[in-house]
Motif scaffolding. Structure first.
Motif, PDB file in Angstrom:
ATOM      1  N   ASN A  68       1.884  -2.532   3.387  1.00 10.53           N
ATOM      2  CA  ASN A  68       0.590  -2.735   2.728  1.00 10.53           C
ATOM      3  C   ASN A  68       0.366  -4.179   2.292  1.00 10.53           C
ATOM      4  N   GLY A  69       1.079  -5.108   2.934  1.00  3.80           N
ATOM      5  CA  GLY A  69       0.904  -6.518   2.637  1.00  3.80           C
ATOM      6  C   GLY A  69      -0.125  -7.161   3.552  1.00  3.80           C
ATOM      7  N   MET A  70      -0.121  -8.487   3.590  1.00  2.00           N
ATOM      8  CA  MET A  70      -1.146  -9.214   4.359  1.00  2.00           C
ATOM      9  C   MET A  70      -1.164  -8.830   5.829  1.00  2.00           C
ATOM     10  N   TRP A  71       0.022  -8.781   6.446  1.00  2.00           N
ATOM     11  CA  TRP A  71       0.078  -8.483   7.881  1.00  2.00           C
ATOM     12  C   TRP A  71      -0.229  -7.018   8.150  1.00  2.00           C
ATOM     13  N   ALA A  72       0.308  -6.130   7.324  1.00  2.00           N
ATOM     14  CA  ALA A  72       0.081  -4.698   7.510  1.00  2.00           C
ATOM     15  C   ALA A  72      -1.401  -4.355   7.432  1.00  2.00           C
ATOM     16  N   ARG A  73      -2.170  -5.137   6.666  1.00  2.00           N
ATOM     17  CA  ARG A  73      -3.599  -4.889   6.493  1.00  2.00           C
ATOM     18  C   ARG A  73      -4.454  -5.697   7.476  1.00  2.00           C
ATOM     19  N   ARG A  74      -3.855  -6.227   8.516  1.00  3.23           N
ATOM     20  CA  ARG A  74      -4.531  -7.191   9.387  1.00  3.23           C
ATOM     21  C   ARG A  74      -5.799  -6.655  10.044  1.00  3.23           C
ATOM     22  N   THR A  75      -5.947  -5.334  10.163  1.00  7.51           N
ATOM     23  CA  THR A  75      -7.165  -4.758  10.757  1.00  7.51           C
ATOM     24  C   THR A  75      -8.055  -4.110   9.693  1.00  7.51           C
TER      25      THR A  75
END
Length: 305
Positions: free
Chosen positions: A230-237
């Motif tokens: 749920n960090g920056m990359w996980a939320r990329r979409t």
């Protein structure tokens, strides 16, 4: 009898060697903490707190359309830096990025050309692997739409497709970075005092702190893994946070003008494409520098791919 005892001893030593635990791998957090920079954040006294570090969700949500407005909630501006680690057989590549809710100016911006909501700029450190925390060999920093290359004293690296822009200084063994006020372009620290004599010096710590003012010379910043669940990359979409891949939503000043590390791009470095500083750093370093010695381009671990 001596021969039997010697044989038994040899067997015992061989068995111990087989069962002895291997050298413990360095965790990403410990590696990032070891090389986390002493960060010199310049401030502008017309609105110094607009230059304080924080996180994308500093205000308790991932809605990036309210970060400009919520920047005035100073108690939430606790120092932080994002990091990510990818590796090849020869090197670790560590990206650190520093978030500000505003890219701002102390002059009016009626045509929305000089300011924007959200701002994330940073640096890539290249560390040659060894049994410990490795050896720092080079850095590339992000300042708006330009990248700058540096090497610490003693590094064998030489100019490649890009010209080395200077020496990366160390403070107590840590690389030292400098970030502009207002626009927040990031460079190596030159060793001089802040322009105008005021700024905040952030040091890596277990807990992030809020500066006491625009000239606080010792403030802790915590590390946040960009690759966390749920960090920056996980939320990329996630459309609440991003307007498109690698670009944050923002509606103050110029719309949608800030980029995550996988959206960083140098405007004139040839076939080094957008986002490669985070997603394919080995290729960037291979092109930017020469005389690197053993240098693998094959990733043994890269969560961006």
């Amino acid at each position: 009898m001596k021969t039997i005892r010697a044989s038994l001893l040899a067997i015992a030593l061989f068995t111990t060697a087989l069962t002895a635990p291997a050298h413990a791998a360095v965790s990403d957090h410990d590696l990032a903490l070891h090389w986390a920079p002493v960060h010199h954040q310049d401030t502008d006294d017309s609105n110094a707190d607009a230059d304080y570090l924080s996180t994308v969700d500093f205000d308790g949500d991932w809605n990036t359309l309210n970060n400009w407005e919520n920047q005035t909630q100073l108690a939430k501006l606790t120092g932080a830096a994002y990091y990510s680690v990818v590796e090849t057989s020869t090197h670790w590549f560590l990206v650190y990025s520093f978030f500000h809710p505003r890219d701002w100016d102390d002059q009016p911006d009626p045509f929305s050309t000089r300011t924007h909501e959200n701002d994330l700029e940073g640096t890539l450190f290249v560390v040659r692997k060894d049994a410990g925390f490795g050896r720092l060999e080079a850095a590339v920093t992000v300042a708006h739409s330009d990248f700058y290359s540096y090497v610490p004293a003693g590094s064998p690296y030489q100019n490649g497709s890009e010209t080395i822009d200077g020496t990366l200084l160390l403070v107590n063994g840590r690389p030292a970075t400098f970030q502009e006020a207002k626009g927040h372009g990031l460079y190596r620290w030159s060793g001089s005092d802040f322009p105008g004599g005021d700024g905040v010096i952030y040091q890596p710590a277990a807990t992030g702190e809020v500066p006491s003012g625009g000239n606080d010379r010792s403030v802790g910043y915590r590390l946040v893994n960009s690759l966390d669940t749920n960090g920056m990359w996980a939320r990329r979409t996630n459309a609440e946070t991003y307007s498109s891949f690698g670009t944050f939503r923002g509606d103050n000043g110029k719309d949608n003008a800030a980029n995550a590390p996988w959206g960083w791009d140098d405007q004139n470095d040839g076939a080094i494409y957008r986002g490669y500083l985070a997603t394919d750093p080995a290729l960037v370093i291979d092109k930017y520098f020469s005389n690197k010695g053993a240098f693998s381009l094959t990733y043994t671990r890269n969560a961006f791919r």
